[in-house]
Design a protein around this motif. Structure first.
Motif, PDB file in Angstrom:
ATOM      1  N   LYS A   1       0.835  -1.207   0.000  1.00  0.00           N
ATOM      2  CA  LYS A   1       0.000   0.000   0.000  1.00  0.00           C
ATOM      3  C   LYS A   1       0.867   1.254   0.000  1.00  0.00           C
ATOM      4  N   PHE A   2       1.949   1.239   0.754  1.00  0.00           N
ATOM      5  CA  PHE A   2       2.855   2.390   0.748  1.00  0.00           C
ATOM      6  C   PHE A   2       3.401   2.639  -0.642  1.00  0.00           C
ATOM      7  N   ILE A   3       3.792   1.599  -1.348  1.00  0.00           N
ATOM      8  CA  ILE A   3       4.303   1.761  -2.707  1.00  0.00           C
ATOM      9  C   ILE A   3       3.212   2.299  -3.615  1.00  0.00           C
ATOM     10  N   ARG A   4       1.962   1.835  -3.411  1.00  0.00           N
ATOM     11  CA  ARG A   4       0.844   2.313  -4.239  1.00  0.00           C
ATOM     12  C   ARG A   4       0.577   3.797  -4.017  1.00  0.00           C
ATOM     13  N   VAL A   5       0.565   4.226  -2.758  1.00  0.00           N
ATOM     14  CA  VAL A   5       0.350   5.649  -2.469  1.00  0.00           C
ATOM     15  C   VAL A   5       1.519   6.474  -2.985  1.00  0.00           C
ATOM     16  N   LEU A   6       2.719   5.922  -2.887  1.00  0.00           N
ATOM     17  CA  LEU A   6       3.887   6.623  -3.405  1.00  0.00           C
ATOM     18  C   LEU A   6       3.791   6.794  -4.920  1.00  0.00           C
ATOM     19  N   ALA A   7       3.243   5.792  -5.603  1.00  0.00           N
ATOM     20  CA  ALA A   7       3.089   5.889  -7.054  1.00  0.00           C
ATOM     21  C   ALA A   7       2.039   6.920  -7.437  1.00  0.00           C
ATOM     22  N   SER A   8       1.085   7.192  -6.557  1.00  0.00           N
ATOM     23  CA  SER A   8       0.068   8.200  -6.859  1.00  0.00           C
ATOM     24  C   SER A   8       0.650   9.601  -6.886  1.00  0.00           C
ATOM     25  N   GLY A   9       1.872   9.775  -6.388  1.00  0.00           N
ATOM     26  CA  GLY A   9       2.482  11.095  -6.363  1.00  0.00           C
ATOM     27  C   GLY A   9       2.887  11.621  -7.712  1.00  0.00           C
ATOM     28  N   GLY A  10       3.000  10.783  -8.731  1.00  0.00           N
ATOM     29  CA  GLY A  10       3.377  11.277 -10.053  1.00  0.00           C
ATOM     30  C   GLY A  10       3.800  10.140 -10.963  1.00  0.00           C
ATOM     31  N   ARG A  11       3.741  10.406 -12.255  1.00  0.00           N
ATOM     32  CA  ARG A  11       4.089   9.368 -13.221  1.00  0.00           C
ATOM     33  C   ARG A  11       5.586   9.072 -13.182  1.00  0.00           C
TER      34      ARG A  11
ATOM     35  N   GLU B   1      -3.937  -4.832  -2.869  1.00  0.00           N
ATOM     36  CA  GLU B   1      -3.036  -3.689  -3.021  1.00  0.00           C
ATOM     37  C   GLU B   1      -2.167  -3.821  -4.263  1.00  0.00           C
ATOM     38  N   ALA B   2      -1.818  -5.022  -4.631  1.00  0.00           N
ATOM     39  CA  ALA B   2      -1.037  -5.213  -5.857  1.00  0.00           C
ATOM     40  C   ALA B   2      -1.848  -4.793  -7.080  1.00  0.00           C
ATOM     41  N   PHE B   3      -3.129  -5.183  -7.123  1.00  0.00           N
ATOM     42  CA  PHE B   3      -3.971  -4.752  -8.246  1.00  0.00           C
ATOM     43  C   PHE B   3      -4.187  -3.241  -8.233  1.00  0.00           C
ATOM     44  N   ARG B   4      -4.303  -2.660  -7.068  1.00  0.00           N
ATOM     45  CA  ARG B   4      -4.466  -1.206  -7.003  1.00  0.00           C
ATOM     46  C   ARG B   4      -3.213  -0.483  -7.485  1.00  0.00           C
ATOM     47  N   LEU B   5      -2.052  -1.003  -7.126  1.00  0.00           N
ATOM     48  CA  LEU B   5      -0.816  -0.410  -7.628  1.00  0.00           C
ATOM     49  C   LEU B   5      -0.750  -0.518  -9.139  1.00  0.00           C
ATOM     50  N   TRP B   6      -1.141  -1.643  -9.666  1.00  0.00           N
ATOM     51  CA  TRP B   6      -1.161  -1.823 -11.118  1.00  0.00           C
ATOM     52  C   TRP B   6      -2.156  -0.849 -11.752  1.00  0.00           C
ATOM     53  N   ALA B   7      -3.304  -0.631 -11.087  1.00  0.00           N
ATOM     54  CA  ALA B   7      -4.293   0.299 -11.621  1.00  0.00           C
ATOM     55  C   ALA B   7      -3.747   1.734 -11.648  1.00  0.00           C
ATOM     56  N   VAL B   8      -3.000   2.111 -10.622  1.00  0.00           N
ATOM     57  CA  VAL B   8      -2.400   3.441 -10.603  1.00  0.00           C
ATOM     58  C   VAL B   8      -1.401   3.580 -11.748  1.00  0.00           C
ATOM     59  N   ALA B   9      -0.588   2.571 -11.933  1.00  0.00           N
ATOM     60  CA  ALA B   9       0.380   2.619 -13.034  1.00  0.00           C
ATOM     61  C   ALA B   9      -0.329   2.666 -14.379  1.00  0.00           C
ATOM     62  N   ALA B  10      -1.413   1.894 -14.520  1.00  0.00           N
ATOM     63  CA  ALA B  10      -2.162   1.938 -15.779  1.00  0.00           C
ATOM     64  C   ALA B  10      -2.849   3.282 -15.966  1.00  0.00           C
ATOM     65  N   GLY B  11      -3.145   3.986 -14.858  1.00  0.00           N
ATOM     66  CA  GLY B  11      -3.718   5.319 -14.983  1.00  0.00           C
ATOM     67  C   GLY B  11      -2.776   6.307 -15.621  1.00  0.00           C
ATOM     68  N   TYR B  12      -1.474   6.035 -15.589  1.00  0.00           N
ATOM     69  CA  TYR B  12      -0.476   6.841 -16.293  1.00  0.00           C
ATOM     70  C   TYR B  12      -0.140   6.265 -17.665  1.00  0.00           C
ATOM     71  N   GLY B  13      -0.752   5.164 -18.014  1.00  0.00           N
ATOM     72  CA  GLY B  13      -0.396   4.475 -19.244  1.00  0.00           C
ATOM     73  C   GLY B  13       0.829   3.599 -19.110  1.00  0.00           C
ATOM     74  N   GLN B  14       1.221   3.253 -17.891  1.00  0.00           N
ATOM     75  CA  GLN B  14       2.403   2.432 -17.647  1.00  0.00           C
ATOM     76  C   GLN B  14       1.991   1.032 -17.195  1.00  0.00           C
TER      77      GLN B  14
ATOM     78  N   ALA C   1     -13.266  -5.408  -6.986  1.00  0.00           N
ATOM     79  CA  ALA C   1     -13.411  -4.031  -7.445  1.00  0.00           C
ATOM     80  C   ALA C   1     -12.077  -3.468  -7.908  1.00  0.00           C
ATOM     81  N   ALA C   2     -10.987  -3.838  -7.240  1.00  0.00           N
ATOM     82  CA  ALA C   2      -9.667  -3.369  -7.664  1.00  0.00           C
ATOM     83  C   ALA C   2      -9.303  -3.932  -9.036  1.00  0.00           C
ATOM     84  N   VAL C   3      -9.686  -5.177  -9.294  1.00  0.00           N
ATOM     85  CA  VAL C   3      -9.392  -5.773 -10.599  1.00  0.00           C
ATOM     86  C   VAL C   3     -10.157  -5.043 -11.701  1.00  0.00           C
ATOM     87  N   VAL C   4     -11.447  -4.764 -11.457  1.00  0.00           N
ATOM     88  CA  VAL C   4     -12.238  -4.065 -12.467  1.00  0.00           C
ATOM     89  C   VAL C   4     -11.719  -2.639 -12.663  1.00  0.00           C
ATOM     90  N   THR C   5     -11.287  -1.989 -11.581  1.00  0.00           N
ATOM     91  CA  THR C   5     -10.707  -0.648 -11.710  1.00  0.00           C
ATOM     92  C   THR C   5      -9.449  -0.682 -12.570  1.00  0.00           C
TER      93      THR C   5
END
Length: 1436
Positions: A645-655, A695-708, A749-753
């Protein structure tokens, strides 16, 4: 002979020499002769001659030293001083003898006896005129008398000589000896007063043994007099007392004795007796006599009379101290002690009760019956202990000094304990403080304590106490400080609800946890904007001390102390227990939520991310962790959901941060490891495995939100398909109410997101390929590695699952659990069809048919279900706009620590509660908006949505209720509520062109749109732009323009002609033409709505960069998104007075140009049109949507209109501007508007109204040309109820404008009563009124309005006979005399014969035909004209 040690020889050589010397048994070269100690007298004194220590001396025993001396170095036995030498035996080992003679420290410190100083007299040094004490030479001592023999120091000889010199003068005679002994007998409680008096009377006959011979006083020494003759004064007083006693008889002495005993306090008598006796052992007698006051009366004897007469010098200060000390001694007796002292115990023959007071039982705790609050005390668990709680002492809550009877510890005592040298005490204090902070943040003390616990702790330095404790080398202290820091920073509820809303519409984006610092904003207002402003702010923070930064922002202050480096050291080197590791991860997560800058600092911290990934996100670990009942002793080497979760929140800080995490820190391999395997196959406890997978799927979703990380989609496609196929199985287990099921729903829900953002990224592939092939675009963005045909195959799985889940919508409990997953299905379908319609490879006809099938088979049946009606009805109870108190800050909220906590928490019926319909209905409206945007023919199919009574009632209530104050907690919730309102308005906009009966609720939707425009928060610029473009200026939402609105306005003006008279427009371009009516102006404004819209859109161009970022997020263009963190919350995007924004912008532009020295004599035509369009739009709103502008004060509206006259010289003389300004002025001069006008209150966007008014006066003097419209704006602030300084500025500093303020009385829209009532009481202003009238500066023909006002106030003042100050009375009489002597008969008659205001009169007021008798009599008295012949002169 032995050689002496030489330089360079070591310690071993010295020991070798010593052994040789001892083995040879040679005699030493030096013989030590012990001389007598000069402090103990001659050496011949034996132990028998020494005085034994008295029992009253203090004996200190050292408990830390052992009773038995160490075997190697025993202490030598005591030896007699009589022996001149020691006896040695021949066979005794010399080395052993040296060891025996080596005294151990225990032999020295075993018994310490303090010298008794109770009988020593303490004297203050006599002040002298010399700057330093006088020195003496040793030659002076030769003439002194030496006392005693032996060798003494110079100081001892000097003091002995001084005492010897004083001895002859103070040596008592035989008589003195007897009088010294007499008080002992007199004060003896066993004797009687009569026996003592007989003994004294018998001694009077014997002159040699006379008791009353002169002696030194025993009680009063004269030290307090502070002079060199103090002793002589005391001696004289004593001799006078003795003479008085000798002249008295026995009966007289007894009578005086009784009188003194009645006046003196018993404790004072006891003290005087103890001073007279001088015996330490008599303290017990004094205590016994205090308990028997009747024996004091019997035992008190004659000498007390002398004491009483000589007590006057010291009685004032001495009596209180003695009483306090004696009362302290009486507080405790033998019965109060838990252990009764016995006489046979050593040193217990004299019991000192004040030293044993700590052993007595505590008094019963009772709450003081006072209104003053008591000090808060807490238990070791952090609970607040009531003031009247009676808790046993074995709980360990009574170890404090203050309020010893009360259980618990105060914050001050815990702070003191946290600085203890004992590790256990420091640890305990930090643990208790952490528990107190945790309970305080939960609001448990809100109803019991006054003030904020957190604010009090932070002001006391609690933050830096924890920071310093983190640097402690002891693990327990370090762990306790980490726990307390987590309690201070992290809120479990905040993280819970942020995770809950992660899968909502736009839920991945969140506001940064940056406090809104108002003080810093005020300092930075004058600074440059943009990048320079942020750089200047960063430099300021770097130059500030840590404490100053932490006072406004705790997280920024901690980062300034490099806390991330210390936490990395604890994780990497100390390797604490799992609880501390989890606390550190939660703290780091909270820091990462602060801002993008905080995320960068965490990423740049050496070895921090490497340590977390290596230790807490390993790819393999011990399989015994998953065994049931396994207790982890260390979390290192075990996968942890908190770390992910910490890594996921850290990834939300920027692409860029996400790219570094995926590539540099190998998070891609971790994503594959923890998403490819099912949670039940992970070698972890079941709950922890599901959380880690989620949390792993959420981190992946954040990365996909940047196109990564979209390349992982191809590799893990089978895994995703397997998960989607298993989602319908959740329905079979939905009846099981357990945490595992809820966690499984969150995981789904995280998978669908994740699929939502992958689909958005794939939808941009064609656009990026097109840009890449064209050479026009300078910035080349590579297309993502996922194509549309790779994601389109998942849509059937998700639609099928959604249909199954919608079947249980009527099952309330099951629906509440499955609602988050169904919400993500809706969002996915909306994103899918929006992207599908833009793909060249997709057949448009097939897409439209799919939308029709979805509408007819899924959405229309859904809207007709009864459960949907109840969901719409829940909008108002769960709304944050309709219930502003639900967003109010929590009682323990501190501005420097950002939290999402609100008063009352998050109950089920709240916006983010478990029963909230907002997430599902927002997703449903988003899907409908996407469908109707693609297929216009389906708009009518969704007309039932806007017909729900629950929705209409919610919208009606939401725009009329004042929104809550903007904080992070309220902004976070309101942002989601604004999404629902926007999609409802977007649907209404589409319905307006197709449904014939849309006009019934058009005004409602327009009011909601106008309110939403002034409320949208940063990050929603795209929504504001769409509302301005399609809703706010749409003629369909202003049906009054087509249904007789202008005609109704004209009819209203005819009915209220007296209050809305039209102003003449001299000097304007339209002077020769007919004056347009308000209806005509409204009709013209309605026709110019397209131009008005373009005007406002062009003036919001400064929001273009923020608009581009917002559009990228809302339109799904992931390759342009830079961060998931929204802009900082400083307030709404648009100000509340945004309808006046073009006027304000123009005024600021002109003011800045004039500041730089440029002069704008004329303005281009487009600026004239801009002002006209602005006035037209404001007129439309004031006429047909007046409630939408209620949040803007009337004074602020007038201040904005004043900008017209302050801009561009003669801009106000332009015909359209003049007409529309006059029309708005008539609106603001209505009675209700005038009643609400308040110029003394602070106005938004205006530093000082007085300064603005001064500028208006100066502009009127220069370019007004006597314009009546301009004159009305000048006259409006001069009403009596406003500040007198505004009127003084006109009549004192700018009297020249009185010649040009020619506003006719018939065209003045404000009743004159507002200017003349109540009568003026400012003497300075009245003198200005009179002066302008008398000098002719103010005339009826030049300024009729102010002429009436001045005449009315002067008349009321000069004929006032109320009691007032002497100055005011003299001034009014002087004015009356001067008025009587005026040459101008017209002005004289107006001032003397003024009666009442009359709007129909040409003068504006009526006159008396003849003065009333009271006024006439007063006038004659003042002017000293008693002759009745003068009366006809006064007749008009």
């Amino acid at each position: 002979m032995f050689s002496r040690p030489k330089p360079g020889e070591s310690e071993a050589d010295l020991i070798h020499f010593q052994n040789q010397f001892l083995a040879a048994r040679a005699s030493p070269a030096v013989k030590i002769v012990k001389k007598a100690d000069k402090r103990k007298g001659e050496e011949r004194n034996t132990d028998a001659e020494r005085p034994q220590p008295q029992d009253s001396k203090d004996v200190v025993m050292l408990d830390d030293f052992p009773d038995i001396l160490p075997a190697l170095t025993p202490g030598p036995p005591k030896k007699s001083k009589i022996k001149s030498a020691c006896v040695h035996f021949d066979d005794e080992d010399p080395e052993e003898r040296l060891e025996n003679h080596d005294q151990h420290i225990t032999a020295v410190f075993s018994r310490i006896i303090e010298r008794d100083t109770s009988a020593e007299a303490v004297t203050m040094p006599v002040p002298t005129g010399d700057p330093f004490p006088r020195i003496f030479h040793r030659s002076e001592i030769k003439s002194e008398v030496k006392v005693g023999s032996g060798r003494k120091s110079i100081f001892a000889q000097k003091m002995a000589a001084r005492r010897a010199a004083e001895k002859p003068a103070t040596a008592p005679s035989a008589e003195c000896t007897q009088i010294a002994a007499a008080p002992l007998d007199i004060l003896n409680p066993e004797g009687s007063a009569e026996e003592a008096l007989e003994a004294n009377s018998g001694n009077r006959d014997n002159k040699a043994d006379d008791v009353f011979i002169s002696q030194r006083p025993c009680i009063i020494t004269g030290e307090g007099l502070g002079s060199q003759k103090s002793e002589q004064e005391a001696q004289a007083i004593h001799e006078e007392n003795l003479e008085k006693l000798q002249s008295m008889s026995q009966e007289e002495i007894l009578k005086e004795q009784e009188r003194l005993l009645a006046q003196l306090d018993p404790s004072l008598v006891a003290f005087l007796k103890s001073r007279r006796s001088g015996n330490v052992g008599q303290k017990n007698e004094i205590k016994m006599e205090q308990n028997r006051p009747e024996e004091f009366v019997e035992s008190l004897t004659v000498p007390q009379r002398g004491v009483g007469t000589s007590l006057s010098m010291q009685e004032s200060g001495l009596q209180e101290s003695v009483r306090r000390d004696e009362n302290l001694k009486m507080e405790i007796t033998d019965d109060d002690l838990p252990v009764k002292p016995r006489k046979e115990w050593i040193h217990m023959d004299n019991v000192e009760f004040e030293k044993l007071e700590w052993m007595k039982d505590l008094p019963s705790s009772r709450q003081k019956k006072t209104k003053k609050g008591m000090q808060a005390r807490f238990s070791l668990k952090g609970d607040l202990i009531p003031a009247d709680a009676d808790l046993p002492t074995h709980l360990g809550l009574h170890h404090h000094g203050e309020e010893a009877e009360r259980a618990g510890y105060s914050l001050q005592e815990l702070f003191h304990l946290s600085r203890s040298q004992l590790i256990q005490q420091r640890t305990l204090a930090l643990q208790v403080l952490g528990r107190i902070v945790q309970k305080a943040r939960a609001g448990e003390f809100a109803s019991s304590l006054k003030g904020s616990v957190l604010r009090l702790l932070l002001d006391a330095g609690f933050l830096f106490l924890l920071r310093f404790s983190l640097d402690d080398a002891v693990d327990n202290v370090m762990a306790a400080s980490v726990g307390a820091l987590r309690a201070l920073l992290v809120s479990s509820d905040d993280e819970k609800y942020l995770d809950w809303t992660f899968s909502w519409y736009q839920g991945m984006a969140a506001f940064p946890f940056v406090p809104s610092n108002e003080e810093e904003e005020e300092e930075e207002e004058e600074e440059s904007t943009g990048t320079e402003k942020s750089q200047n702010k960063k430099q300021k923070d770097e130059n500030k001390p840590d404490a100053d930064v932490a006072r406004y922002d705790v997280v920024k202050g901690l980062l300034k102390t490099r806390i991330q480096h210390r936490l990395r050291y604890i994780l990497e080197v100390v390797r604490p227990v799992p609880t501390v590791v989890l606390d550190i991860l939660h703290i780091l997560t909270h820091i990462a939520r602060h801002s993008s800058e905080a995320c960068i600092q965490l990423l740049d911290c050496p070895r921090l991310i490497e340590t977390i990934v290596r230790e807490f996100l390993p790819t393999r670990w011990d399989p015994h962790v998953a065994e049931p009942g396994c207790l982890l002793t260390s979390l290192h080497g075990v996968a942890c959901a908190a770390a992910m979760k910490f890594i996921r929140v850290l990834a939300s800080g920027g692409r860029n941060a996400t790219a570094r995490l995926l590539n540099k820190f190998e998070m891609k391999s971790r994503l594959i490891r923890f998403t490819a395997e099912d949670p039940q196959d992970l070698l972890l406890p079941r709950e922890e495995a599901i959380r880690l997978n989620t949390e792993a799927f959420r981190l992946w979703a954040v990365a996909a939100g940047y196109g990564q990380a979209c390349d992982l989609y191809r590799d893990l496609y089978p895994v995703l398909v397997r998960i989607l196929q298993s989602l319908p199985e959740l329905l079979s287990t939905s009846h099981e109410k357990n945490p595992m099921f809820e966690l499984s729903v969150q995981r789904a829900a995280a998978v669908v997101t994740l699929l939502v953002h992958v689909t958005q990224t794939a939808g941009c592939t064609v656009e990026l390929h097109t840009r890449l092939s064209s050479c026009e675009d300078s910035e080349q963005i590579p297309p993502p590695p996922v194509m549309w045909n790779q994601v389109s195959g998942l849509q059937p799985f998700l639609e099928t699952s959604m249909k199954k889940f919608l079947q249980v919508i009527s099952w309330t409990e099951t629906w509440q659990i499955l609602q988050p997953l169904t919400t993500t299905y809706m969002i996915y379908l909306g994103v899918y069809y929006s992207a599908c319609s833009q793909q060249p490879s997709v057949n448009p006809v097939d897409c439209l048919e799919e939308l029709e099938r979805l509408t007819s088979e899924v959405l229309q049946p859904l809207l007709s279900q009864p459960a949907m009606h109840s969901m719409w009805d829940l909008l108002r109870p769960c709304s944050a706009l309709c219930n502003p108190l639900s967003c109010s800050p929590a009682p323990e909220s501190v501005f420097s620590i950002v939290s999402l906590s609100c008063t009352g928490g998050k109950p089920p019926l709240s916006l983010v509660g478990s029963k909230s319909p907002f997430p599902f209905l927002t997703a449903l409206l988003f899907l409908i908006d996407s469908i109707t945007h693609i297929h216009k023919g389906l708009i009518s199919k969704y007309s039932s949505v806007l017909s729900f009574e629950g929705l209409k009632d919610y919208l009606h209530q939401s725009w009329q209720t004042a929104p809550p104050s903007v904080t992070l907690a309220s902004a976070w919730m309101l942002r989601h509520e604004y999404h629902l309102q926007y999609f409802a308005l977007a649907l209404a906009r589409k319905m307006a062109g197709t449904c014939p009966d849309y006009s019934r609720h058009a005004s409602l939707y327009h009011c909601v749109a106008m309110a939403l425009l002034s409320r949208l928060l940063p990050g929603s610029e795209h929504l504001a732009y769409e509302i301005l473009l399609d809703l706010a200026f749409s003629p369909e939402f202003l049906p009054e323009g087509k249904t007789g609105g202008p005609e109704a306005a004209d009819f209203s003006d005819i009915l209220h002609l007296g209050t809305s008279a039209k102003l003449s427009q001299p000097g304007s371009a339209a002077a020769s033409s007919s004056k347009p009516t308000r209806g005509a102006l409204l009709r013209e404004s309605y026709q110019n709505l397209p131009a008005i819209r373009s005007c406002y859109l062009s003036h919001f161009v400064h929001l273009q960069p923020a608009l581009v970022r917002s559009q990228a997020s809302y339109q799904g263009r992931n390759y342009l998104i830079q961060s998931m963190l929204l802009p900082e919350v400083r307030g709404p995007i648009l100000p509340s007075d945004w309808p006046f924004f073009p006027l304000i912008s123009l005024y600021n532009k002109v003011s800045n140009a004039e500041t730089r020295g440029a002069v704008l004599n004329s303005l281009p035509l487009d600026l004239v049109n801009t002002v006209t369009w602005n006035l037209q739009w404001v007129l439309l709103l004031e006429t047909w949507r007046s409630k939408t502008l209620q949040s803007i004060p009337t004074a602020a509206k007038l201040a904005r209109l004043m900008c017209i006259f302050l801009t561009g010289g003669d801009l106000f003389l332009e015909a359209p501007i003049h007409c529309y300004t006059a029309a708005l002025l008539s609106v603001y001069c209505q009675p209700k508007a005038l009643d609400s006008l308040n110029l003394d209150a602070p106005l938004p966007g205006l530093a000082s109204f007085h300064d603005l008014y001064i500028s208006l006066l100066e502009q009127f003097e220069g370019v007004s040309f006597g314009d009546p419209l301009f004159g009305v704006f000048v006259l409006l602030p001069l009403q009596k109820r406003f500040s007198v300084h505004l009127r003084l500025s006109v009549f004192g500093e700018h009297t020249s404008i009185l010649r040009a303020l020619g506003v006719p009385l018939q065209q003045f829209p404000v009743p004159l009563e507002r200017y003349t009532s109540p009568p003026e009481d400012n003497l300075n202003l009245l003198r200005h009124y009179f002066r302008t009238l008398v000098t002719g500066a103010l005339r009826n023909t030049w300024c009729p309005v102010l002429y009436v006002v001045a005449v009315a106030h002067v008349n009321s003042f000069i004929f006032s006979q109320d009691s007032t100050t002497q100055e005011a009375d003299a001034a009014r009489k002087s004015m009356l005399r001067k008025t009587w002597l005026l040459v101008d008969e017209t002005l004289k008659k107006h001032l003397l014969y003024y009666r009442l205001l009359n709007a129909e009169s040409p003068l504006g007021f009526d006159l008396y035909e003849q003065l009333p008798p009271i006024r006439l009599k007063y006038l004659q008295m003042v002017t000293q004209k008693d002759n009745k012949e003068n009366a006809p002169v006064l007749v008009s």
